[in-house]
Design a protein around this motif. Structure first.
Motif, mmCIF file in Angstrom:
data_model
loop_
_atom_site.group_PDB
_atom_site.id
_atom_site.type_symbol
_atom_site.label_atom_id
_atom_site.label_comp_id
_atom_site.label_asym_id
_atom_site.label_seq_id
_atom_site.Cartn_x
_atom_site.Cartn_y
_atom_site.Cartn_z
ATOM 1 N N THR A 30 0.828 -1.209 0.000
ATOM 2 C CA THR A 30 0.000 0.000 0.000
ATOM 3 C C THR A 30 0.857 1.251 0.000
ATOM 4 O O THR A 30 0.631 2.190 -0.769
ATOM 5 C CB THR A 30 -0.908 -0.004 1.246
ATOM 6 O OG1 THR A 30 -1.672 -1.201 1.243
ATOM 7 C CG2 THR A 30 -1.830 1.202 1.236
ATOM 8 N N ASP A 31 1.864 1.278 0.869
ATOM 9 C CA ASP A 31 2.690 2.476 1.003
ATOM 10 C C ASP A 31 3.467 2.788 -0.267
ATOM 11 O O ASP A 31 3.812 3.942 -0.521
ATOM 12 C CB ASP A 31 3.684 2.310 2.166
ATOM 13 C CG ASP A 31 2.967 2.191 3.498
ATOM 14 O OD1 ASP A 31 1.777 2.558 3.536
ATOM 15 O OD2 ASP A 31 3.588 1.735 4.476
ATOM 16 N N ASN A 32 3.789 1.753 -1.027
ATOM 17 C CA ASN A 32 4.614 1.973 -2.222
ATOM 18 C C ASN A 32 3.818 1.847 -3.524
ATOM 19 O O ASN A 32 4.403 1.738 -4.600
ATOM 20 C CB ASN A 32 5.789 0.993 -2.235
ATOM 21 C CG ASN A 32 6.758 1.289 -1.106
ATOM 22 O OD1 ASN A 32 7.461 2.287 -1.130
ATOM 23 N ND2 ASN A 32 6.754 0.450 -0.082
ATOM 24 N N ALA A 33 2.493 1.854 -3.396
ATOM 25 C CA ALA A 33 1.659 1.655 -4.588
ATOM 26 C C ALA A 33 1.962 2.700 -5.652
ATOM 27 O O ALA A 33 2.165 2.371 -6.826
ATOM 28 C CB ALA A 33 0.186 1.702 -4.195
ATOM 29 N N PHE A 34 2.013 3.989 -5.231
ATOM 30 C CA PHE A 34 2.242 5.057 -6.234
ATOM 31 C C PHE A 34 3.602 4.882 -6.901
ATOM 32 O O PHE A 34 3.746 5.046 -8.115
ATOM 33 C CB PHE A 34 2.110 6.431 -5.580
ATOM 34 C CG PHE A 34 3.261 6.792 -4.692
ATOM 35 C CD1 PHE A 34 3.312 6.350 -3.374
ATOM 36 C CD2 PHE A 34 4.299 7.564 -5.165
ATOM 37 C CE1 PHE A 34 4.379 6.668 -2.563
ATOM 38 C CE2 PHE A 34 5.375 7.898 -4.361
ATOM 39 C CZ PHE A 34 5.416 7.433 -3.044
ATOM 40 N N LEU A 35 4.617 4.493 -6.090
ATOM 41 C CA LEU A 35 5.957 4.335 -6.644
ATOM 42 C C LEU A 35 5.989 3.182 -7.651
ATOM 43 O O LEU A 35 6.618 3.279 -8.714
ATOM 44 C CB LEU A 35 6.961 4.085 -5.516
ATOM 45 C CG LEU A 35 8.418 3.980 -5.940
ATOM 46 C CD1 LEU A 35 8.884 5.260 -6.628
ATOM 47 C CD2 LEU A 35 9.311 3.680 -4.733
ATOM 48 N N GLY A 36 5.281 2.105 -7.311
ATOM 49 C CA GLY A 36 5.237 0.962 -8.215
ATOM 50 C C GLY A 36 4.621 1.330 -9.555
ATOM 51 O O GLY A 36 5.144 0.971 -10.617
ATOM 52 N N ILE A 37 3.513 2.082 -9.492
ATOM 53 C CA ILE A 37 2.836 2.463 -10.736
ATOM 54 C C ILE A 37 3.740 3.368 -11.576
ATOM 55 O O ILE A 37 3.858 3.202 -12.799
ATOM 56 C CB ILE A 37 1.493 3.146 -10.421
ATOM 57 C CG1 ILE A 37 0.546 2.119 -9.769
ATOM 58 C CG2 ILE A 37 0.863 3.721 -11.679
ATOM 59 C CD1 ILE A 37 -0.687 2.715 -9.148
ATOM 60 N N LEU A 38 4.425 4.309 -10.905
ATOM 61 C CA LEU A 38 5.381 5.154 -11.629
ATOM 62 C C LEU A 38 6.468 4.309 -12.276
ATOM 63 O O LEU A 38 6.885 4.562 -13.412
ATOM 64 C CB LEU A 38 6.041 6.159 -10.678
ATOM 65 C CG LEU A 38 5.203 7.306 -10.148
ATOM 66 C CD1 LEU A 38 6.036 8.164 -9.206
ATOM 67 C CD2 LEU A 38 4.667 8.152 -11.284
ATOM 68 N N ALA A 39 6.923 3.284 -11.537
ATOM 69 C CA ALA A 39 8.030 2.467 -12.031
ATOM 70 C C ALA A 39 7.628 1.695 -13.284
ATOM 71 O O ALA A 39 8.453 1.466 -14.171
ATOM 72 C CB ALA A 39 8.510 1.512 -10.945
ATOM 73 N N VAL A 40 6.339 1.288 -13.367
ATOM 74 C CA VAL A 40 5.881 0.579 -14.571
ATOM 75 C C VAL A 40 6.047 1.477 -15.796
ATOM 76 O O VAL A 40 6.622 1.082 -16.825
ATOM 77 C CB VAL A 40 4.408 0.126 -14.424
ATOM 78 C CG1 VAL A 40 3.891 -0.419 -15.742
ATOM 79 C CG2 VAL A 40 4.297 -0.921 -13.327
#
Lengths: 350, 510
Positions: free
Chosen positions: A44-54
């Motif tokens: 949850t905490d890194n959801a935004f970062l993961g989406i950016l990384a995609v």
């Protein structure tokens, strides 16, 4: 050895090994970190970062870079807050608007890169200032979002055994990685992205439309940045212009740690996923420790990044020295010394 | 084999392409017929690359028409040409090493299932396709796993599979060894027999006669002629390429060698050579004498200069300077011995375009002195002005950027650069290329002047009449090996053309 251990998969394998090692250290020291609760929070905490990384992975595989994703994310949160709170739009419509806007913004970036033949670095730096400036123009203050539906979305979660929760935003992140993987590794578009990153000129000679590919790649990346903005605003239930300052660099770090080469043409989203998890894991470990400043995360990421870049370089050098030389240009045969390549042939008069 | 009335696939008529100040292609015709291998020949600057670029859509034509099977085409990119049935394979492999073999074969047209690339089917079909081209390899492996020769066959397989009408091969054999060339030829013959029209660009004349059915020769952007290979003697072909009738009398006067005293031997190359670069050659350079080097493009003529100047290090033979054996590891070693080198491509290897004439002239002398012993500005001006006057470089002043000069004046400035170092041996590669006819005579007079003042000169040139006029000896190169040494009265343009044209068995061409 064999096909599972080559220059392409080795960096990814190294990433997996590092991840497992860090996780093992964490688990030995703080057994609670093994629980699904911590893992759920990590996602949850890194959801935004993961989406950016995609999005970033796709751009980097195509041989580019995008420095504007953090600013686009910030612009998205504040635009969402203004659309929902100020204009009273239903969240679904606001989502559709910001996603469309993000994709168009990215298409503009891609078009500028192609038409101006400018480095992606400069064009996206410009776009970063533009997006951040627009966000601050809308509001310099944090705008809370009070919509009831919004709260419902933000709170939606799947209960996991052991008190953990897989939130909606974490789920979106996981689905994004899945979709990104299929897009990059399973479609014709993905093949074009790899071709562009491998050698843009050769790709063009082989009939690839580099213009549309560049535009689509950046449109996708900015679309992901807008989605990350939505996820972040669900996570904080507010919009703030300075959201995501510097996260573009975290995203690039995740991509590189994940084994995608900054030179383009080699990589994938699976590695980036682990790259994101490694960053989150280090932060969690520091939180558990309690005595260390959270800034140690940055130092650890910096050290890791350096190690990965060094490892990638070593692998490349080693494969160039011991591998088959077929990949490189033919031995500089004398007759070719002054012979222009097909591209260079164009402007040179006889 | 070729019969004159094979079906015409591609008819290019009056193709013209203009660059600023020069016509790269001037009304050239090219006719390609199904089931024929067509050699496209010419020296540097003949317009081969431009013609290929127009056919493949890499460049747009300024005039003329191209029809494929009677339909006019105007490709604006590789995609358009491929759709019309024309595909090209270059000497430099233009495939993507980061993708698998199958991905390279099917890039942009991958088989799909439910909207996704069907990898298993792609690998299977890729493997089957390659087997038809004599390659039994796993198409799922990365392209970079394979040798240049195999990658080339893969590139050909892709091109033929994409567009089975016309295949253009631009110097495909340049980086292949003999066995690999034979494999390629076998494949090309079978493709021809399947009705493909093949364009084969090369500078190996033996390969032209071994493989092709028809020949088109270009020179200076113009069509010289189209002939059946079987009807074109080698001697006549070379004459077409070099633009000299083999029997023509030289218009340049030749001074009898006996009128000049033989100078002291300065540099002797004894069996000097380097593997994959140039075969062992002998040469003797004497003060006050000119050794000319003649040969076609790619014959190894330039490579001899690279060895003599230390740009490449010889791995066989011996270089003797002043009676002592020496090894040149870099151009610095050569400069220290008093050698100078004006390379073939002024723009690429010679002039520093942005710098002034003065700065270009003092460059080599400054380098020879070492950077810590700087030439004073006054010395530089004096030097530049002296050579501008001496060589009659047409410029208002020495501070003009060298790129604004004409080709002939750039060449003189380059000469001045080396003359300033007072070399004992000056190597010149194509000193008269790309400069107008009036300037030719001036450069030639300059060379004769230098020779008469006791300098040893090694001049590589495709201007056979000029070589014949000023050389005391002529080294003829062919297929990257020496093909003969002409001396004294034996030096005539016809004799040089004959030596160039002779085939591997030493027979003069009929």
């Amino acid at each position: 050895m064999g096909r599972f251990m080559n220059t392409r998969t080795l960096p990814l394998l190294a990433t997996v090994v590092v991840f497992v090692l860090i996780y093992a250290v964490c688990a030995v020291q703080y057994p609670a970190m093994l629980g699904l609760r911590v893992i759920g929070n990590l996602l949850t905490d890194n959801a935004f970062l993961g989406i950016l990384a995609v999005g970033m992975t796709v751009v980097v595989v195509a041989g580019g870079i995008d420095l504007s994703v953090g600013a686009v994310m910030g612009l998205t949160t504040v635009a969402l807050a203004r659309l929902i709170e100020g204009a009273g739009l239903p969240p679904a419509l606001a989502f559709a608007l910001v996603l469309t806007g993000g994709a168009l913004f990215g298409a503009g970036i891609g078009a500028a890169i192609h038409v101006l033949k400018a480095p992606a670095f400069i064009v996206t730096l410009t776009a970063m200032f533009l997006a951040r400036g627009c966000a601050l123009l809308i509001s310099t203050d944090s705008i809370p979002i009070h919509d009831a539906g919004y709260d419902a979305l933000a709170g939606a979660a799947l209960a996991l055994p052991g008190g953990g929760r897989l939130t909606l935003v974490a789920g979106i992140m996981l689905l994004t990685f899945l979709a990104g993987g299929v897009l990059l590794h399973g479609t014709r578009f993905g093949a074009r992205v790899f071709a562009l990153g491998g050698n843009a000129h050769f790709a063009q000679l082989m009939g690839i439309d580099t213009r549309s590919t560049t535009i689509l790649v950046h449109a996708f990346c900015s679309l992901m940045a807008a989605l990350a903005g939505i996820v972040f605003s669900l996570y904080t239930r507010s919009g703030y212009a300075l959201t995501g300052t510097g996260v573009e660099l975290d995203a690039i770090a995740a991509v590189v740690i994940g084994g995608t080469l900054l030179t383009g043409g080699v990589g994938g989203v699976a590695g980036s996923f682990i790259g994101v998890l490694i960053q989150g894991l280090i932060l969690t470990w520091i939180t558990f420790d309690g005595t260390l400043s959270s800034w140690w995360t940055k130092i650890a990421i910096g050290a890791l990044l350096f190690a990965f870049i060094a490892v990638q370089r070593l692998i490349l050098v080693a494969s160039a020295r011991y591998g088959r030389s077929g990949a490189g240009p033919a031995a500089p045969s004398p007759s070719t010394r002054s012979r222009p390549s097909p591209s260079a042939a164009a402007p040179s008069a006889p | 084999m070729a019969i004159p009335d094979n079906r015409v696939v591609v008819a290019a008529r009056g193709l013209t392409r203009q660059y600023p100040g020069v016509k790269a292609l001037d009304g050239v015709d090219l006719t390609l017929r199904a089931g024929e291998i067509h050699a496209l020949l010419g020296e540097n600057g003949a317009g081969k690359s431009t013609l290929i670029n127009l056919l493949t859509g890499a460049q747009r034509r300024d005039g003329g028409t191209i029809t494929v099977d009677g339909v006019e085409i105007d490709p604006d990119g590789p995609g358009g040409a491929v759709r019309a049935g024309i595909a090209a394979v270059y000497q430099e492999i233009t495939l993507l090493p980061n993708l698998s073999v199958a991905q390279n074969l099917y890039l942009g047209r991958e088989p799909t299932r439910w909207g996704l690339v069907h990898r298993a089917r792609m690998n299977r079909e890729g493997g089957a396709l390659l087997r038809r081209f004599g390659l039994n390899i796993d198409a799922s492996r990365p392209l970079s796993d394979f040798s240049t020769a195999v990658q080339q066959l893969i590139a050909i397989a892709r091109a033929v599979d994409l567009s089975a009408k016309v295949l253009i091969l631009d110097e495909p054999t340049a980086s292949l060894d003999t066995a690999e060339v034979q494999t390629l030829f076998t494949l090309l013959r079978s493709l021809r027999d399947q009705g493909l029209a093949i364009v084969f660009v090369t500078h190996f004349l033996d390969q032209v006669y071994a493989l092709t059915d028809r020949i088109t020769v270009l020179r200076n952007g113009r069509l010289v002629g189209e002939r059946l290979t079987a009807d074109l003697p080698r001697l006549e072909l070379v004459a077409m390429m070099l633009g000299k009738a083999p029997t023509a009398e030289s218009h340049l006067s030749r001074r009898p060698a006996s009128a000049r005293p033989a100078g002291a031997p300065l540099v002797r190359a004894e069996g000097l050579g380097r593997r994959r670069l140039v075969g062992a050659f002998d040469a003797e350079l004497r003060s006050g004498a000119v050794l000319g080097a003649a040969g076609l493009l790619g014959s190894g003529r330039t490579e001899t200069a690279l060895l003599l100047f230390g740009v490449e290090t010889a791995d066989e033979g011996q270089l003797v300077v002043d009676g002592k054996p020496v090894t040149l590891r870099s151009p610095r070693d050569a400069i220290r011995l008093g050698f100078g080198f004006c390379p073939e491509d002024r723009k690429l290897d010679g002039i520093v375009a942005g710098l002034s004439i003065r700065e270009n002239i003092v460059l080599a002398l400054q380098a020879k002195r070492g950077w810590w012993r700087r030439l004073s500005t006054a010395q530089q001006h004096e030097l530049a002005d002296r050579y501008i006057k001496l060589l009659d470089i047409r410029t208002p002043d020495a501070e003009k950027p060298i790129q604004l000069l004409s080709g002939g004046n750039q060449q003189k400035a380059l000469l001045a650069r080396w003359l300033a170092t007072a070399p004992r041996l000056l190597i010149l590669d194509e000193p008269t290329r790309g400069i107008d006819v009036g300037a030719h005579a001036e450069i030639v007079r300059l060379l004769e002047d230098l020779r008469d003042r006791g300098m040893a000169l090694y001049v590589i040139s495709s201007e056979i009449e000029e070589v014949a006029a000023y050389s005391d000896q002529v080294l003829v190169m062919r297929d990257r090996a020496p093909a003969g040494l002409l001396e004294g009265e034996a030096i005539t343009p016809a004799a040089i053309v004959n030596a160039i044209a002779a085939d591997h068995h030493g027979r003069g061409a009929a």
